[in-house]
Scaffold this motif. Structure first.
Motif, PDB file in Angstrom:
ATOM      1  N   GLY A 219       0.626   3.682 -10.696  1.00 14.65           N
ATOM      2  CA  GLY A 219       1.534   4.684 -10.175  1.00 14.65           C
ATOM      3  C   GLY A 219       1.203   5.175  -8.781  1.00 14.65           C
ATOM      4  O   GLY A 219       1.978   5.915  -8.188  1.00 14.65           O
ATOM      5  N   VAL A 220       0.037   4.761  -8.253  1.00 14.23           N
ATOM      6  CA  VAL A 220      -0.369   5.154  -6.906  1.00 14.23           C
ATOM      7  C   VAL A 220      -0.189   3.940  -5.987  1.00 14.23           C
ATOM      8  O   VAL A 220      -0.642   2.843  -6.303  1.00 14.23           O
ATOM      9  CB  VAL A 220      -1.827   5.637  -6.880  1.00 14.23           C
ATOM     10  N   ILE A 221       0.458   4.147  -4.840  1.00 11.01           N
ATOM     11  CA  ILE A 221       0.794   3.023  -3.962  1.00 11.01           C
ATOM     12  C   ILE A 221      -0.452   2.350  -3.405  1.00 11.01           C
ATOM     13  O   ILE A 221      -0.580   1.131  -3.432  1.00 11.01           O
ATOM     14  CB  ILE A 221       1.696   3.511  -2.807  1.00 11.01           C
ATOM     15  N   ARG A 288      -7.908  -8.940  -5.546  1.00 11.25           N
ATOM     16  CA  ARG A 288      -7.598  -7.545  -5.867  1.00 11.25           C
ATOM     17  C   ARG A 288      -6.363  -7.062  -5.098  1.00 11.25           C
ATOM     18  O   ARG A 288      -6.031  -7.590  -4.036  1.00 11.25           O
ATOM     19  CB  ARG A 288      -8.782  -6.636  -5.531  1.00 11.25           C
ATOM     20  N   THR A 289      -5.707  -6.053  -5.641  1.00 11.20           N
ATOM     21  CA  THR A 289      -4.538  -5.479  -4.991  1.00 11.20           C
ATOM     22  C   THR A 289      -4.874  -5.032  -3.574  1.00 11.20           C
ATOM     23  O   THR A 289      -5.834  -4.287  -3.363  1.00 11.20           O
ATOM     24  CB  THR A 289      -4.017  -4.273  -5.804  1.00 11.20           C
ATOM     25  N   LEU A 308       0.354   1.022   5.114  1.00  8.11           N
ATOM     26  CA  LEU A 308      -0.469   1.601   4.041  1.00  8.11           C
ATOM     27  C   LEU A 308      -1.903   1.863   4.465  1.00  8.11           C
ATOM     28  O   LEU A 308      -2.506   2.856   4.051  1.00  8.11           O
ATOM     29  CB  LEU A 308      -0.468   0.669   2.827  1.00  8.11           C
ATOM     30  N   TYR A 309      -2.485   0.987   5.267  1.00 10.71           N
ATOM     31  CA  TYR A 309      -3.901   1.089   5.619  1.00 10.71           C
ATOM     32  C   TYR A 309      -4.061   0.924   7.127  1.00 10.71           C
ATOM     33  O   TYR A 309      -3.397   0.081   7.732  1.00 10.71           O
ATOM     34  CB  TYR A 309      -4.720   0.009   4.891  1.00 10.71           C
ATOM     35  N   PRO A 310      -4.932   1.712   7.748  1.00 15.75           N
ATOM     36  CA  PRO A 310      -5.861   2.681   7.157  1.00 15.75           C
ATOM     37  C   PRO A 310      -5.215   4.025   6.801  1.00 15.75           C
ATOM     38  O   PRO A 310      -5.844   4.874   6.196  1.00 15.75           O
ATOM     39  CB  PRO A 310      -6.898   2.872   8.259  1.00 15.75           C
ATOM     40  N   LEU A 313       1.639   5.817   5.806  1.00 19.81           N
ATOM     41  CA  LEU A 313       2.686   6.410   6.627  1.00 19.81           C
ATOM     42  C   LEU A 313       3.840   6.888   5.750  1.00 19.81           C
ATOM     43  O   LEU A 313       3.966   6.495   4.588  1.00 19.81           O
ATOM     44  CB  LEU A 313       3.199   5.388   7.646  1.00 19.81           C
ATOM     45  N   VAL A 314       4.675   7.731   6.323  1.00 17.19           N
ATOM     46  CA  VAL A 314       5.812   8.268   5.585  1.00 17.19           C
ATOM     47  C   VAL A 314       6.724   7.118   5.156  1.00 17.19           C
ATOM     48  O   VAL A 314       7.009   6.200   5.941  1.00 17.19           O
ATOM     49  CB  VAL A 314       6.597   9.267   6.463  1.00 17.19           C
ATOM     50  N   GLN A 315       7.161   7.168   3.900  1.00 20.95           N
ATOM     51  CA  GLN A 315       8.021   6.103   3.398  1.00 20.95           C
ATOM     52  C   GLN A 315       9.317   6.071   4.190  1.00 20.95           C
ATOM     53  O   GLN A 315       9.947   7.091   4.436  1.00 20.95           O
ATOM     54  CB  GLN A 315       8.319   6.315   1.911  1.00 20.95           C
TER      55      GLN A 315
END
Length: 355
Positions: A219-221, A288-289, A308-310, A313-315
């Motif tokens: 459930g966590v992106i 791994r994911t 997503l990394y690092p 950001l806002v969807q």
């Protein structure tokens, strides 16, 4: 719980199983959640849970017998909630927008279908993409209703993707992936440090093998990185407790490993290792994911256009002109049926890859 779907594949789409509240406690929790008017029927529960579904469209599915029990019996529109623990139905997404690029077939025989997946296309149905997933599009295009992916690529990642077309031989190819006997090679364009001296140091430290421990929470992106004792820094598998037995105790060592090597650096003017971009080769031992995205971000060289990394950001809607600069460039293995060496390679190039 493994169950055989009572509905066939339809238009390339597998039926979906839904677990319904059935016990007294589950129904009481549901009543509290939806006070003052909790759902009374299975149909009302589906409308409450999937509020994006048009009620008229849902009613059509019930009336046409496309919502069924585990035995294949149609579920009535007024069927009370609590009368069945599981139902099956076909999942659709309203107003699903077509993606601008299609999946390309690289190779096909009686056992395998190898394709070149574009950026932004998911491997399998999920979220707001069902018909626009690689699996569904290929099932429709080829007529192979038994088609299943042998591994997965993130929606944001493009490149080589393998599917099994034959259930009788599928297990032999699945074992290749389970036993890490498939060599995967990726390429990425990364952002170098803006400071010229630090950028040069980033260039000089490659090649290297990066290990860490990645934890994915449902459930966590994004994923989390977990620390572990220095004594466990070389461990990738559970320790052995006998000649052939492995311990089932939780391990604390690394569970993700990637070899990262240098291919080049460039900016708009040419191969300059500062104020520009780096081009790297990635050879993951594990899968791994978000492993490659995490490893490069932790090295201070995040992949270009990574949202997503690092930093998460806002969807926002997909920017089709700014795809994640990560490419699954090749897969190699010894065919378990013929013993022949196989290599499949993408025809794609990253947008910022040196010519």
């Amino acid at each position: 719980m493994a169950m055989t779907p009572p509905l066939p594949v339809k238009d390339g789409i597998n039926p979906t199983r839904l677990h319904l509240p059935v016990t007294a406690n589950q129904l009481a929790e549901l009543a509290e959640q939806y006070r003052p008017t909790p759902p009374r029927t299975i149909a009302e529960y589906m409308m409450a849970r999937f509020d994006h579904v048009d009620p008229a469209t849902l009613r059509e599915r019930f009336d046409s017998g496309e919502v069924v029990t585990i035995t294949g019996d149609p579920v009535g529109w007024e069927q009370p909630l609590g009368s069945h623990e599981f139902i099956w139905y076909y999942r659709t997404v309203p107003d699903e927008q077509p993606l601008p690029e299609s999946v390309q077939v690289l190779f096909e025989d009686e056992h395998l279908l190898v394709v070149d997946k574009p950026h932004f296309m998911p491997t399998t149905p999920g979220g707001r993409f069902v018909k626009e997933s690689a699996l569904v599009k290929l099932r429709v295009a080829t007529g192979h209703s038994d088609l299943v992916p042998l591994h997965r690529l993130d929606r944001a990642t493009a490149g080589v993707l393998l599917f099994s077309t034959n259930p009788a031989t599928r297990g032999a190819y699945q074992m290749l992936f389970e036993q890490r006997r498939v060599t995967k090679t990726y390429q990425a364009i990364v952002r170098l440090d803006e400071d010229p001296d630090r950028a040069i140091q980033q260039c000089r430290r490659l090649p290297l093998v990066y290990r860490n421990r990645i934890i994915k929470t449902r459930g966590v992106i994004t994923v989390d990185v977990q620390d572990y004792p220095v004594a466990d820094s070389g461990r990738l598998d559970p320790p052995r407790i006998g000649k052939r037995r492995r311990s089932h105790d939780p391990t604390t060592g690394p569970n993700a490993q990637t070899r990262i090597s240098w291919l080049g650096a460039r900016d708009a003017q040419g191969p300059v290792p500062h104020h520009g971009l780096g081009w790297v080769r990635l050879e993951p031992r594990t899968g791994r994911t978000h492993q490659l995205r995490v490893h490069l971000a932790q090295l201070g060289t995040p992949i270009l256009h990574d949202r997503l990394y690092p930093e998460l950001l806002v969807q926002a809607p997909d920017e089709m002109d700014r795809p994640l600069q990560l490419l699954a460039s090749a897969l190699e293995f010894i065919d378990p049926l013929s013993g022949q060496a196989r290599r499949f390679q993408t025809d794609r190039r990253l947008a910022y890859q040196p010519r």
